[in-house]
Design an enzyme around this catalytic site. Structure first.
Site, short mmCIF file in Angstrom:
data_model
loop_
_atom_site.label_atom_id
_atom_site.label_comp_id
_atom_site.label_asym_id
_atom_site.label_seq_id
_atom_site.Cartn_x
_atom_site.Cartn_y
_atom_site.Cartn_z
N GLU A 284 110.14 -17.38 53.86
CA GLU A 284 109.94 -16.48 52.62
C GLU A 284 109.70 -15.11 52.59
O GLU A 284 109.94 -14.53 51.47
CB GLU A 284 108.28 -17.34 51.74
CG GLU A 284 108.34 -18.14 50.66
CD GLU A 284 107.31 -18.86 50.03
OE1 GLU A 284 107.52 -20.01 49.80
OE2 GLU A 284 106.19 -18.64 50.70
N HIS A 305 116.24 -33.40 73.50
CA HIS A 305 116.71 -34.37 74.20
C HIS A 305 117.07 -34.81 72.73
O HIS A 305 117.90 -35.71 72.53
CB HIS A 305 116.28 -35.31 74.45
CG HIS A 305 115.22 -35.50 75.44
ND1 HIS A 305 116.10 -36.26 77.05
CD2 HIS A 305 114.53 -34.30 76.36
CE1 HIS A 305 115.41 -35.83 77.84
NE2 HIS A 305 114.62 -34.72 77.06
N LYS A 419 111.42 -25.21 40.00
CA LYS A 419 110.38 -25.76 39.39
C LYS A 419 111.01 -25.55 37.55
O LYS A 419 110.63 -26.49 37.51
CB LYS A 419 109.32 -24.71 39.64
CG LYS A 419 109.27 -24.44 41.06
CD LYS A 419 107.53 -23.90 40.74
CE LYS A 419 106.84 -22.70 42.10
NZ LYS A 419 105.88 -22.08 41.95
O1 PA5 Z 1 103.29 -18.19 49.62
C1 PA5 Z 1 103.34 -18.82 49.48
O2 PA5 Z 1 103.31 -17.35 47.65
C2 PA5 Z 1 103.46 -20.17 48.67
O3 PA5 Z 1 103.52 -20.93 49.17
C3 PA5 Z 1 102.22 -20.33 47.78
O4 PA5 Z 1 101.03 -20.88 48.33
C4 PA5 Z 1 102.57 -22.69 47.56
O5 PA5 Z 1 103.47 -22.09 46.02
C5 PA5 Z 1 101.45 -22.84 46.70
O6 PA5 Z 1 101.33 -22.38 45.78
P1 PA5 Z 1 99.49 -22.02 45.20
O7 PA5 Z 1 98.64 -21.59 45.94
O8 PA5 Z 1 99.46 -20.96 43.12
O9 PA5 Z 1 99.61 -23.23 44.44
#
Ligand code: PA5
Length: 455
Positions: A284, A305, A419
């Protein structure tokens, strides 16, 4: 050569980067690394509003740790199991630590809201039947679909079973806004704050990770202490003495040479979620603007394996980072057998720890000889302090690495695309206008048709 941080119990072995990445070439990155480090320290790089994790002691000061320990103790007293509801950065860190350090005496922690599977959630609810369940719902935005659905399921489940559910629900969310905050206020749930300046994937050492980890009975002070020790040590900007900078520079140097996948390989099933957490952290943070090493993981020796063939002889675009625990594993020896029918008596009496270590050494050498540049992060042993050091090592290296790659390591604009489509398809209020257009796009995208077996 090994970049040493022995007192912390974490080292980076870079001997097997040769011949692809000679040491002089690696150390040639020092100017770039200095630039990245300065951007971080002066808070002048992209995403500088999200550096609340940089100082672990400020993120988790003593008072907060004491309060978390107290809440965890009271939840432990009043429940048989904790369900953590959250996804991505809101659960991976806690799960990584709990699976790595938890043991048979740990209080059970389950995870919900990490998918939209009916089978998964029904199975979990069935398993919890008859138990006193506490819930820690974690969402910074408070609007994420998966945990919001799971929270509804668990609220209904708790309500149907009566009792004083409110005292067993804790919400970890934004301090000032969001629907989860409103709900928590309305229901009188205990609350913890996800700091504004900490993104999900950097939040494991905030209340996001620390409350579930403390519930499991794991030493949260040790984790924070280990992280703080790396934070202190990282001020030495020499690549040879700083595993954080060395790792960040090596992965960028190799990326520039055309390598495009980094495999994090470990030999302990209990590190599986450390690898999952690492994949989110780097994926990310760096996977944007058409750039970034793709982070993958190998669960060894099992994957030798299956994926081992590709690693050894497939397309040469892989680098590999081994995550190795050097000692301290429980003692278990291979039994001898009188007839030695399977020819395994040569291992009789030897510990699984020793055999696993040789499996690591053999694999690293074989992959290296197969043309995979290899590094190893060596942890002296697996305990709270060393694991805290490891998590912070990766966080800090990820930030530096992202700046070396010239991306903003602290945003994730790409996760919105699916989304928006999903909300439009599901008819979420506010997305009506997009629904028809999207259905048409789906139809034309499907025009290529499906391929079926003839009847
Ligand atoms: O690292 C991040 O920002 C994302 O993985 C969020 O943690 C994830 O999308 C969950 O978001 P939220 O905490 O707003 O529900």
């Amino acid at each position: 050569m090994q970049a040493l941080a022995q007192d912390i119990g974490l080292e980076l072995d870079i001997s097997y980067l040769l011949p692809e990445l000679p040491l002089e070439e690696l150390t040639g990155w020092h100017r770039e690394v200095d630039r990245a480090h300065t951007l971080l320290m002066e808070r002048s790089g992209p995403g500088a509003d999200f550096l609340g994790w940089l100082d672990p002691l400020a993120l988790a000061p003593d008072g907060l740790l004491a309060e978390i320990e107290e809440t965890a103790a009271s939840l432990r007293e009043n429940s048989d199991a904790l369900v953590v509801i959250g996804i991505g950065g809101s659960y991976l860190g806690a799960r990584a630590v709990i699976e790595a350090l938890g043991g048979p005496d740990s209080k059970p922690v389950y995870f919900a809201g990490t998918n939209i599977s009916a089978a998964y959630h029904l199975d979990l609810l069935r398993r919890l039947e008859g138990h006193r369940v506490a819930v820690n719902v974690i969402s910074k935005s408070g609007t994420t679909t998966e945990p919001a659905i799971a929270l509804r399921l668990f609220r209904q489940w708790l309500a149907d079973r009566g009792g004083d559910a409110a005292s067993r629900v804790v919400a970890t969310t934004d301090a000032n806004r969001g629907s989860l905050l409103n709900l928590a206020r309305q229901e009188g749930w205990k609350r913890y704050v996800v700091p504004d300046d900490v993104g999900g994937r950097f939040s494991v050492l905030s209340p996001v990770g620390l409350l579930p980890i403390a519930y499991a009975g794991i030493d949260i002070r040790g984790l924070v202490r280990g992280a703080a020790r790396v934070a202190d040590a990282v001020s030495d900007t020499s690549l040879e003495r700083n595993p954080v900078f060395c790792y960040a520079a090596a992965r960028n140097a190799l990326y520039e040479k055309g390598y495009c996948i980094e495999m994090l390989a470990h030999f302990e099933p209990r590190l599986r979620f450390v690898a999952e957490w690492w994949k989110q952290l780097f994926g990310e943070s760096e996977g944007k603007d058409g750039k970034g090493l793709f982070p993958a993981s190998l669960d060894l020796t099992a994957d030798l394996h299956s994926m081992g063939q590709y690693a050894q002889q497939g397309r040469r675009m892989l680098i590999e980072t081994f995550l190795v625990i050097r000692e301290g594993e429980p003692e278990l020896r291979v039994p001898a057998e009188a007839d030695d029918g399977d020819g395994m008596n040569y291992l009789a009496g030897r510990t699984l720890e020793e055999i696993n270590r040789e499996a690591y050494r053999a694999t690293a050498l074989a992959h290296r000889e197969g043309g995979v540049p290899v590094m190893s992060v060596l942890l002296e042993r697996l305990d709270a302090e060393r694991l805290g050091a490891l998590l912070y090592f990766f966080e800090r290296a990820c930030a530096v690495s992202g700046y070396l790659l010239r991306v903003n390591p602290f945003n994730q604009p790409g996760v919105e695309a699916y989304k928006r489509h999903m909300f439009a398809l599901l008819g979420k209020p506010g997305f009506e206008e997009q629904t028809n257009a999207l259905r048409q796009r789906l139809e034309s995208a499907a025009a290529g048709g499906t391929v079926r077996f003839s009847p």
